[in-house]
Design a protein around this motif. Structure first.
Motif: not given
Length: 327
Positions: A116-123
């Motif tokens: 989830q953290n990777d996804k948030l960083w991508a956003a």
């Protein structure tokens, strides 16, 4: 025919002169880092420096200075911005007070796993990088910490147990948590944490198992409560002018080193997450999930903190959360 010894001597001198010339042309970069040399972020900083040296053929030679030894944690970003150091590492959300958007990774209970953290960083990445570019910085790579939990020197089951506790904060989010729980926030850098706990300047804090292990907090504290509120990120930044002064090929070589280090650092963080808990327990600390009542209180505070962040970060903040929730 020339004597063999003279031929070898001449050849050796030629090589030596070539090496001297290469060394003279090499750019020497000092890289301040805030955390102890044994912390995985600092260790990965050395890995990055080695990769840069290799991929640039020695044309950029980075010396890592861990533990706030060159600049203290709170001084690193400014040092890189102003060119006192060409490159450095800092905790990204430490700058949320000057640019609210940089607190994207401290939104409680929004992204609580590495995936989830990777996804948030991508956003968040494009908007965060644009914000930092405006501050004369270029982000080379980021790396997450394990999830954040609470350290105390006593049993805590709800906010009734936290009133008046002196709480080490490291950014606006942790200070807000402290205040909402009736605690007194005290700004303390990681390098100064052990002394602050030993002298009573601080009595509790929120962080990952990594910080507790690095600072041997079992010498003063007794309990760790798993909350996994967020996975904050450190970032390695380079002065924008220094970066733009590199050739395109050199930038590509440095970025290759950065990308590889980022992947390795995230993997190391995930690998160590539970190991840190084991080490805290092995040294006498009680490590357990937060009490349901305490967790419920934290989630209410977290929702308020996210709403406050959106009000401060504006449209860009909302766009980050919308992009995160859409995927």
């Amino acid at each position: 025919m020339k004597p063999l010894s003279k031929t070898i001597s001449t050849a050796a001198m030629t090589v030596a002169l070539a090496m001297t010339g290469t060394a003279a042309m090499a750019e020497q970069w000092d890289m301040p880092m805030a955390y102890a040399a044994t912390n995985f972020h600092s260790e990965m900083g050395v890995v990055f420096a080695d990769k840069v040296r290799e991929y640039t053929g020695g044309e950029i030679d980075i010396t890592v200075h861990p533990g706030g030894s060159l600049f203290k944690g709170g001084e690193i970003k400014r040092a890189v911005q102003t060119g006192q150091a060409p490159i450095g590492e800092r905790f990204m959300s430490a700058h949320a007070n000057e640019a609210p958007l940089l607190g994207w990774d401290n939104l409680p209970f929004i992204a609580t796993t590495y995936e989830q953290n990777d996804k948030l960083w991508a956003a968040a990445k494009d908007k965060v990088n644009a914000q930092l570019s405006d501050q004369n910085l270029v982000v080379l790579y980021t790396c997450p910490w394990p999830g954040q939990g609470f350290y105390f020197k006593k049993e805590v089951t709800s906010s009734k147990d936290t009133q008046g506790v002196k709480f080490r904060s490291y950014n606006t989010a942790t200070a807000t948590f402290a205040e909402e729980l009736g605690m007194i926030p005290v700004q303390v850098e990681a390098a100064e944490l052990s002394q602050a706990l030993a002298t009573g300047v601080a009595e509790a804090f929120i962080s990952s198992g990594s910080t507790g292990y690095d600072r041997k907090v079992w010498e003063t504290l007794t309990h760790y409560y798993k909350v996994n509120a967020w996975l904050p990120r450190n970032y390695v930044m380079v002065n924008k002018g220094v970066w733009e002064g590199l050739s395109a090929d050199m930038q590509a070589n440095v970025q290759k080193a950065a990308d590889e280090t980022s992947t390795a650092c995230a993997a190391k963080s995930s690998e160590l997450a539970n190991w840190y808990f084991e080490q805290l327990e092995a040294n006498g600390m009680k490590v357990e999930d937060a009490d349901a009542e305490f967790l419920a209180e934290l989630e209410v505070i977290g929702a308020k903190m996210t709403a406050d962040w959106l009000a401060e970060a504006g449209e860009d903040g909302q766009a980050i959360l919308d992009a995160y929730n859409a995927n």
